[in-house]
Design an enzyme around this catalytic site. Structure first.
Site, PDB file in Angstrom:
ATOM      1  N   ASN A 275       1.682 -10.452  23.762  1.00  0.00           N
ATOM      2  CA  ASN A 275       1.079 -11.774  23.982  1.00  0.00           C
ATOM      3  C   ASN A 275       2.108 -12.867  24.235  1.00  0.00           C
ATOM      4  OD1 ASN A 275       2.139 -11.815  21.455  1.00  0.00           O
ATOM      5  ND2 ASN A 275       0.402 -12.817  20.459  1.00  0.00           N
TER       6      ASN A 275
ATOM      7  N   ASP B 267       4.820 -13.982  22.681  1.00  0.00           N
ATOM      8  CA  ASP B 267       5.459 -14.837  21.677  1.00  0.00           C
ATOM      9  C   ASP B 267       6.850 -14.314  21.311  1.00  0.00           C
ATOM     10  OD1 ASP B 267       4.856 -12.629  20.212  1.00  0.00           O
ATOM     11  OD2 ASP B 267       3.760 -13.678  18.619  1.00  0.00           O
TER      12      ASP B 267
ATOM     13  N   ASP C   2       4.154  -6.285  18.695  1.00  0.00           N
ATOM     14  CA  ASP C   2       2.895  -6.359  17.933  1.00  0.00           C
ATOM     15  C   ASP C   2       2.089  -5.073  18.085  1.00  0.00           C
ATOM     16  OD1 ASP C   2       1.662  -6.720  20.538  1.00  0.00           O
ATOM     17  OD2 ASP C   2       2.445  -8.774  20.429  1.00  0.00           O
TER      18      ASP C   2
ATOM     19  N   ASP D  27       4.725   2.724   6.054  1.00  0.00           N
ATOM     20  CA  ASP D  27       5.913   2.432   5.269  1.00  0.00           C
ATOM     21  C   ASP D  27       5.447   1.661   4.039  1.00  0.00           C
ATOM     22  OD1 ASP D  27       8.581   1.848   4.528  1.00  0.00           O
ATOM     23  OD2 ASP D  27       9.162   1.691   6.634  1.00  0.00           O
TER      24      ASP D  27
ATOM     25  N   ASP E 254       9.690   3.362   0.537  1.00  0.00           N
ATOM     26  CA  ASP E 254      10.932   2.598   0.614  1.00  0.00           C
ATOM     27  C   ASP E 254      11.718   2.668  -0.713  1.00  0.00           C
ATOM     28  OD1 ASP E 254      12.251   0.459   2.397  1.00  0.00           O
ATOM     29  OD2 ASP E 254      12.072  -0.608   0.501  1.00  0.00           O
TER      30      ASP E 254
ATOM     31  N   GLU F 140      12.557   7.443   0.724  1.00  0.00           N
ATOM     32  CA  GLU F 140      13.891   6.956   1.075  1.00  0.00           C
ATOM     33  C   GLU F 140      14.721   6.860  -0.197  1.00  0.00           C
ATOM     34  OE1 GLU F 140      16.232   3.162   3.057  1.00  0.00           O
ATOM     35  OE2 GLU F 140      14.634   2.910   1.603  1.00  0.00           O
TER      36      GLU F 140
ATOM     37  N   HIS G 121      15.992   2.002  11.470  1.00  0.00           N
ATOM     38  CA  HIS G 121      16.115   0.550  11.611  1.00  0.00           C
ATOM     39  C   HIS G 121      17.240  -0.040  10.748  1.00  0.00           C
ATOM     40  CE1 HIS G 121      13.947   1.201   7.976  1.00  0.00           C
ATOM     41  NE2 HIS G 121      14.076  -0.068   7.639  1.00  0.00           N
ATOM     42  N   ASP G 122      17.850   0.786   9.894  1.00  0.00           N
ATOM     43  CA  ASP G 122      18.952   0.314   9.046  1.00  0.00           C
ATOM     44  C   ASP G 122      20.306   0.819   9.529  1.00  0.00           C
ATOM     45  OD1 ASP G 122      17.166  -0.922   7.276  1.00  0.00           O
ATOM     46  OD2 ASP G 122      16.959   0.893   6.067  1.00  0.00           O
TER      47      ASP G 122
HETATM   48  C1  GLC Z   1      15.003  -0.033   2.682  1.00  0.00           C
HETATM   49  C2  GLC Z   1      14.611  -0.460   4.078  1.00  0.00           C
HETATM   50  C3  GLC Z   1      15.430  -1.655   4.447  1.00  0.00           C
HETATM   51  C4  GLC Z   1      15.138  -2.761   3.470  1.00  0.00           C
HETATM   52  C5  GLC Z   1      15.304  -2.305   2.021  1.00  0.00           C
HETATM   53  C6  GLC Z   1      14.630  -3.232   1.077  1.00  0.00           C
HETATM   54  O1  GLC Z   1      16.306   0.395   2.616  1.00  0.00           O
HETATM   55  O2  GLC Z   1      14.741   0.603   4.962  1.00  0.00           O
HETATM   56  O3  GLC Z   1      15.197  -2.070   5.758  1.00  0.00           O
HETATM   57  O4  GLC Z   1      15.974  -3.854   3.710  1.00  0.00           O
HETATM   58  O5  GLC Z   1      14.748  -1.044   1.779  1.00  0.00           O
HETATM   59  O6  GLC Z   1      13.236  -3.099   1.150  1.00  0.00           O
HETATM   60 CA    CA Z   2       3.621 -10.652  20.141  1.00  0.00          CA
END
Ligand code: GLC
Ligand code: CA
Length: 557
Positions: free
Chosen positions: A26, A28, A32, A101, A202, A253, A326-327
């Site tokens: 959209n 922004d 999404d 997640d 997490d 994790e 993503h980390d």
């Molecule tokens: C996990 C996530 C990370 C987040 C952390 C705190 O390691 O993968 O992205 O910053 O937990 O929730």
């Molecule tokens: Ca968007």
């Protein structure tokens, strides 16, 4: 893939979506849910089985959704609950599964529970969190938060500190409180009822803290909250209350988890989790200041780690396999070679090396395109709370010179992964037509989905073939693992074997030609299962692997 088959997730390949950076629908500048729906056919073409969706719940986004303010609401930037329901339905319509997640070591400080808890010491929600009095106007103990600085924040009104192992807007939940645990299981069951297929939990090995929260020798409180005294009890309780007989896949994790613990967590007989994410292999080359120190690493170290995990979880337990998420920085930049001449071939080599091991492989968005790390020219361009707090802690204080810190953020930083997926060569790589929330890759014109889909020998189609192989070949799922040439600094080689079948996997991690001897008494022309150079052939039991060459052979022992 049918959830009624116990262990259905063992032959599955998981694809992680970081929604903020996947596809904006959209204008922004923020990815999404509708954007994800638009791209489901793409994922279906790739052939993946499970989508792991990074958090999409309501959140003030201090840590991009890993700070949840309402577990039953969708972040408005991402869309609505109707969008979510449609997404889930569209995923299921294509025969794929969805893993949510779940972040329950902590909430956001804007969660209603915390808003109540901080009102007064006798508030009904006070005990949902971990509050302590200070010691002589100092925090209750010397623990340091994962993002740097003290792990305690003072609350003026009630004159106590609360614990936050991550940012100060991420207060830790008190798992000792049985009502908190019940709330968490209710939330999870609420999503299970919607039809989700599992959870990625997490930092789940942080939830049980040693009673008394002892002071640590060096400020590192990890021994007192990682794999704590009641962790197995909590996980079994979660399993009973949420998972049992639901056929869900449960992924934990777990920073600093060792193989011995991982066997306990993932042994099916114990009914805790199905697999865990360990960190050892992604931390090779970390130095004095962890990820903020860049150091060399050796292939023998990396092989030692993978070999140990493969061997020790062979009988009981199950591995998760990943290079990136993503980390983490981009796989090809971290473990391969992102110079353009080697980028694609080394990305494919890494894929072979990982996907042929025993365990469930995870692909992070853009990895299947061979996306690389991105240069951020100044700290102002960064968005990640870890980089921003790290900069204050280590750089502003003079511990690490600015140029070194920026180099470390380039090599190890989380923003590399959070740069948007490049879909084509139009403005912003087709991610958004307005200003994106974070800078886009400067290579989007050459590295993007469109290019990958147009080239039959692209990284994308190579991943697709690896996924197909896993679906059709039991040896990849169940075969025994054996590491070869452990001391070699350039070649990562192993065998997998099931019944009378043996596969040999050999990967050259260097940019030089390297000889490799197939371990056979009598050479017998092996079959090539897959190779990342199309003209690969075997003439004798000594093969010469070209730069980043990777081959999988069926050998006859
Ligand atoms: C996990 C996530 C990370 C987040 C952390 C705190 O390691 O993968 O992205 O910053 O937990 O929730
Ligand atoms: Ca968007």
């Amino acid at each position: 893939m049918n959830r009624e088959n116990k262990d259905w997730w063992k032959s599955a390949v998981v694809y992680q979506i970081y929604p903020r950076s996947f596809q904006d629908s959209n204008g922004d500048g923020i990815g999404d849910l509708k954007g994800i729906i638009r791209r489901l056919d793409y994922l279906n073409t790739l052939g993946i089985d499970i989508i792991w969706l990074s958090p999409v719940y309501d959140s003030p986004n201090d840590d991009n959704g890993y700070d949840i303010s309402d577990y039953r609401g969708i972040m408005s930037e991402f869309g609505t609950m109707e969008d979510f329901d449609l997404l889930l339905q569209e995923i299921h319509n294509r025969g794929m599964k969805l893993v949510m997640d779940m972040v329950v070591n902590h909430t956001s400080d804007e969660h209603a529970w915390f808003q109540e808890a901080k009102k007064s010491k006798d508030n009904a929600y006070r005990d949902y969190y971990i509050w302590r009095k200070g010691k002589d106007s100092m925090p209750p103990n010397n623990w340091i938060s994962m993002f740097g600085g003290t792990a305690w924040e003072y609350d003026e009104k009630t004159e106590e500190y609360y614990l936050h192992l991550f940012g100060k807007k991420q207060p830790d939940l008190n798992w000792e409180n049985e009502i908190v645990r019940k709330e968490v299981y209710e939330i999870m069951n609420w999503w299970v009822k919607k039809g989700v297929d599992g959870f990625r939990m997490d930092v789940i090995n942080f939830i049980s803290k040693v009673p008394g929260l002892p002071e640590s020798a060096d400020g590192n409180g990890k021994p007192y909250y990682e794999n704590g005294p009641r962790i197995h009890e909590y996980l079994r309780e979660m399993n009973r209350e949420v998972v049992e007989n639901n056929g869900l896949v449960m992924i934990g994790e777990m920073p600093d988890v060792c193989t011995k613990d991982a066997v306990l967590y993932t042994n099916p007989a114990r009914k805790e989790l199905d697999m865990v994410f360990s960190f050892e292999h992604v931390e090779v080359g970390y130095g004095e200041y962890g990820k903020w120190s860049v150091g060399p690493w050796k292939l023998t170290e990396l092989k030692g780690i993978f070999g140990k995990w493969q061997n020790e979880l062979n009988e009981e337990g199950w591995n998760s396999l990943y290079w990136s998420n993503h980390d983490q920085p981009r796989a090809v930049s971290r473990f391969g070679d992102d110079r353009e001449e080697y980028r694609e071939v080394s990305a494919k080599m890494l894929a072979v090396c990982l996907h042929m091991m025993k365990g469930t492989p995870f692909i992070f968005q853009g990895e299947e395109l061979g996306m690389t790390n991105t240069r951020f020219t100044s700290i102002q361009e960064h968005r990640d709370i870890e980089i921003l707090t790290g900069y204050k802690e280590y750089c502003k204080t003079g511990l690490i010179p600015e140029s070194e810190f920026m180099q470390a953020a380039y090599e190890h930083g989380r923003d590399n992964a959070r740069v948007p997926v490049a879909w084509d060569d139009t403005v912003n790589g087709g991610f958004t037509d307005k200003k994106p929330w974070i800078k886009v890759s400067d290579k989007y014109k050459t590295i993007n989905v469109k290019k990958n889909l147009e080239a039959p020998d692209s990284v994308f189609y190579f991943y697709k073939r690896l996924i197909e192989l896993r679906h059709s070949e039991k040896i990849i799922v169940d075969g025994d693992f054996r590491m070869l040439c452990e001391k070699d600094e350039d070649i990562f080689a192993y065998t997998r074997s099931l019944a009378d079948k043996t596969w040999l996997i050999a990967c050259n991690f260097s940019c030089y030609n390297r000889k490799f001897t197939i371990p056979l008494e009598h050479f017998d022309d092996p079959g090539v299962i897959i190779a990342n150079y199309t003209d690969f052939t075997v003439q004798s039991s000594v093969i010469e692997l070209r730069p980043y060459e990777a081959v999988v052979l069926e050998i006859h022992i």
